[in-house]
Design an enzyme around this catalytic site. Structure first.
Site, PDB file in Angstrom:
ATOM      1  CB  SER A  52      22.348  58.321   9.781  1.00 30.20           C
ATOM      2  OG  SER A  52      22.803  59.369  11.152  1.00 30.20           O
ATOM      3  CE1 TYR A 101      26.289  54.955  11.044  1.00 32.80           C
ATOM      4  CE2 TYR A 101      25.977  57.407  11.760  1.00 32.80           C
ATOM      5  CZ  TYR A 101      25.161  56.491  12.102  1.00 32.80           C
ATOM      6  OH  TYR A 101      23.963  56.138  12.067  1.00 32.80           O
TER       7      TYR A 101
HETATM    8  N1  LIG Z   1      20.412  55.818  18.159  1.00 32.52           N
HETATM    9  C1  LIG Z   1      20.073  57.036  17.014  1.00 32.52           C
HETATM   10  O1  LIG Z   1      20.574  57.956  17.853  1.00 32.52           O
HETATM   11  C2  LIG Z   1      20.342  56.587  15.488  1.00 32.52           C
HETATM   12  C3  LIG Z   1      20.539  57.352  14.799  1.00 32.52           C
HETATM   13  C4  LIG Z   1      20.724  57.792  13.714  1.00 32.52           C
HETATM   14  C5  LIG Z   1      20.679  56.215  12.790  1.00 32.52           C
HETATM   15  N2  LIG Z   1      20.609  54.987  13.991  1.00 32.52           N
HETATM   16  C6  LIG Z   1      20.905  53.605  13.756  1.00 32.52           C
HETATM   17  O2  LIG Z   1      19.889  52.838  14.182  1.00 32.52           O
HETATM   18  C7  LIG Z   1      20.355  51.635  13.898  1.00 32.52           C
HETATM   19  C8  LIG Z   1      20.826  50.802  14.692  1.00 32.52           C
HETATM   20  O3  LIG Z   1      20.022  51.096  16.102  1.00 32.52           O
HETATM   21  P1  LIG Z   1      19.831  50.366  17.482  1.00 32.52           P
HETATM   22  O4  LIG Z   1      18.906  51.002  18.356  1.00 32.52           O
HETATM   23  O5  LIG Z   1      18.570  49.427  16.826  1.00 32.52           O
HETATM   24  O6  LIG Z   1      20.856  49.003  17.934  1.00 32.52           O
HETATM   25  P2  LIG Z   1      21.257  48.663  18.680  1.00 32.52           P
HETATM   26  O7  LIG Z   1      22.615  49.121  18.462  1.00 32.52           O
HETATM   27  O8  LIG Z   1      21.042  49.100  19.713  1.00 32.52           O
HETATM   28  O9  LIG Z   1      20.752  47.275  17.499  1.00 32.52           O
HETATM   29  C9  LIG Z   1      21.836  47.247  16.233  1.00 32.52           C
HETATM   30  C10 LIG Z   1      22.171  45.770  16.306  1.00 32.52           C
HETATM   31  O10 LIG Z   1      22.909  45.248  15.247  1.00 32.52           O
HETATM   32  C11 LIG Z   1      23.477  44.284  15.819  1.00 32.52           C
HETATM   33  N3  LIG Z   1      24.563  43.701  14.793  1.00 32.52           N
HETATM   34  C12 LIG Z   1      25.707  45.041  14.388  1.00 32.52           C
HETATM   35  N4  LIG Z   1      26.395  44.183  13.231  1.00 32.52           N
HETATM   36  C13 LIG Z   1      25.979  43.621  12.210  1.00 32.52           C
HETATM   37  C14 LIG Z   1      26.207  42.988  11.821  1.00 32.52           C
HETATM   38  N5  LIG Z   1      27.315  43.037  10.988  1.00 32.52           N
HETATM   39  N6  LIG Z   1      25.142  41.771  11.770  1.00 32.52           N
HETATM   40  C15 LIG Z   1      24.012  41.665  12.410  1.00 32.52           C
HETATM   41  N7  LIG Z   1      23.751  42.759  13.111  1.00 32.52           N
HETATM   42  C16 LIG Z   1      24.648  43.078  13.602  1.00 32.52           C
HETATM   43  C17 LIG Z   1      23.689  44.177  16.911  1.00 32.52           C
HETATM   44  O11 LIG Z   1      23.997  42.578  17.523  1.00 32.52           O
HETATM   45  C18 LIG Z   1      22.678  45.202  17.945  1.00 32.52           C
HETATM   46  O12 LIG Z   1      21.998  44.160  18.443  1.00 32.52           O
HETATM   47  C19 LIG Z   1      21.828  51.835  12.896  1.00 32.52           C
HETATM   48  O13 LIG Z   1      21.688  51.618  11.353  1.00 32.52           O
HETATM   49  C20 LIG Z   1      22.148  53.524  13.293  1.00 32.52           C
HETATM   50  O14 LIG Z   1      23.430  54.085  12.174  1.00 32.52           O
HETATM   51  C21 LIG Z   1      19.938  55.311  14.850  1.00 32.52           C
END
Ligand SMILES: NC(=O)c1ccc[n+]([C@@H]2O[C@H](COP(=O)([O-])OP(=O)(O)OC[C@H]3O[C@@H](n4cnc5c(N)ncnc54)[C@H](O)[C@@H]3O)[C@@H](O)[C@H]2O)c1
Length: 264
Positions: free
Chosen positions: A148, A160
């Site tokens: 991020s 985070y």
């Molecule tokens: N959306 C934003 O604005 C943004 C910005 C910066 C970074 N990110 C990063 O993007 C990533 C998430 O994006 P996304 O849109 O796919 O989110 P999401 O929540 O839709 O999908 C993440 C998936 O990870 C799974 N998960 C959570 N903990 C877990 C674990 N311990 N083991 C296995 N699976 C696990 C959840 O069940 C979920 O299905 C993260 O790393 C987040 O930090 C997002």
């Protein structure tokens, strides 16, 4: 077909429910559209299976596996499952990340710190632990971590931020240590994205409508005053996963509409 004949593991390829698509699901789908066979891994097996079904509906090849990245045995199990089902591992895309409940050191509970570092940082270490030996033997591989811009920008969410900064450092260490085996390791740092985890999560936490959350986030983005979406992350991941990026390793790439370049 930029990933033709490749096998990819996408970890965290399920989806927080919401109006739009998440980074992990979009990446798994784009990898499959480009010819990869995809092992869809998630702690939430039902959600992983939804992604698998979406890929298959489009004619792609996918299989699902339950796994928690903070548990070593689970990480070994999904690396093994990938070999059993598809015969190799060319790409590891590590999307998992959680981010709720931390602020400054005074307000942040020790349990919140522990959980976030466990999932976000230890999880990134454990997923690579069991995939790297396979890639080393093959003499090639591409690893992509979803970090991020919080890692490099001001943000009052210490657990985070520290976990994502740690992930950037972890990726560079892996890149250098494994370059002689033909393995590349790179990071994507998303900025503000219109994904369910962000919009639904913030809307609930701050008791605001989704529209209010979107307006507030759009304003902060230099490029077109508009957030990115999961496909922007997926397209960057596709490039890093593909042979087009064959001379690129150890990079931390912002996908943020210029937000991290802005000072003041
Ligand atoms: N959306 C934003 O604005 C943004 C910005 C910066 C970074 N990110 C990063 O993007 C990533 C998430 O994006 P996304 O849109 O796919 O989110 P999401 O929540 O839709 O999908 C993440 C998936 O990870 C799974 N998960 C959570 N903990 C877990 C674990 N311990 N083991 C296995 N699976 C696990 C959840 O069940 C979920 O299905 C993260 O790393 C987040 O930090 C997002």
């Amino acid at each position: 077909m930029r990933l033709e004949d490749k096998v990819a593991i996408v970890v965290g390829a399920g989806q927080t429910p919401g109006e739009t698509i998440g980074n992990g699901r979009a990446t798994a789908m784009l990898f499959a559209r480009e010819g990869a066979q995809v092992l869809v891994v998630d702690r939430n097996l039902a959600s992983a299976r939804e992604t698998e079904a979406m890929i298959k509906d489009e004619g792609g090849v996918a299989s699902s596996c339950a796994g928690d990245v903070s548990v070593d045995a689970d990480c070994l199990a999904f690396a093994t499952a990938c070999i059993e089902r598809f015969g190799k591992i060319d790409i590891l895309h590590h999307n998992v990340g959680i981010g709720v409940g931390d602020r400054g050191p005074i307000e942040t509970a020790e349990s919140v710190w522990d959980k976030m570092l466990d999932v976000n940082l230890k999880g990134a270490f454990l997923t690579t632990k069991h995939v790297l030996p396979v890639m080393r033997e093959a003499g090639s591989g591409s690893i992509i971590f979803i970090s991020s811009i919080a890692a490099i920008c001001s943000m009052n969410a210490i657990a985070y931020k520290a976990s994502k900064a740690g992930m950037n450092a972890l990726s560079q260490a892996i890149a250098i240590d494994n370059a002689r085996f033909g393995i590349r390791s790179n990071v994507i740092m998303p900025g503000l994205m219109d994904t369910p985890i962000a919009i639904e999560g913030i809307s609930k936490a701050l008791n605001k409508t989704r529209d209010e959350v979107r307006k507030g986030r759009n304003k902060q983005v230099p490029l077109g005053s508009k957030m990115g979406d999961a496909w922007d992350v997926a397209k960057a991941a596709l490039f890093l996963a593909s042979d087009d990026a064959s001379f690129i390793t150890g990079v931390n790439l912002p996908v943020d509409g210029g937000q991290s370049a802005r000072i003041g």
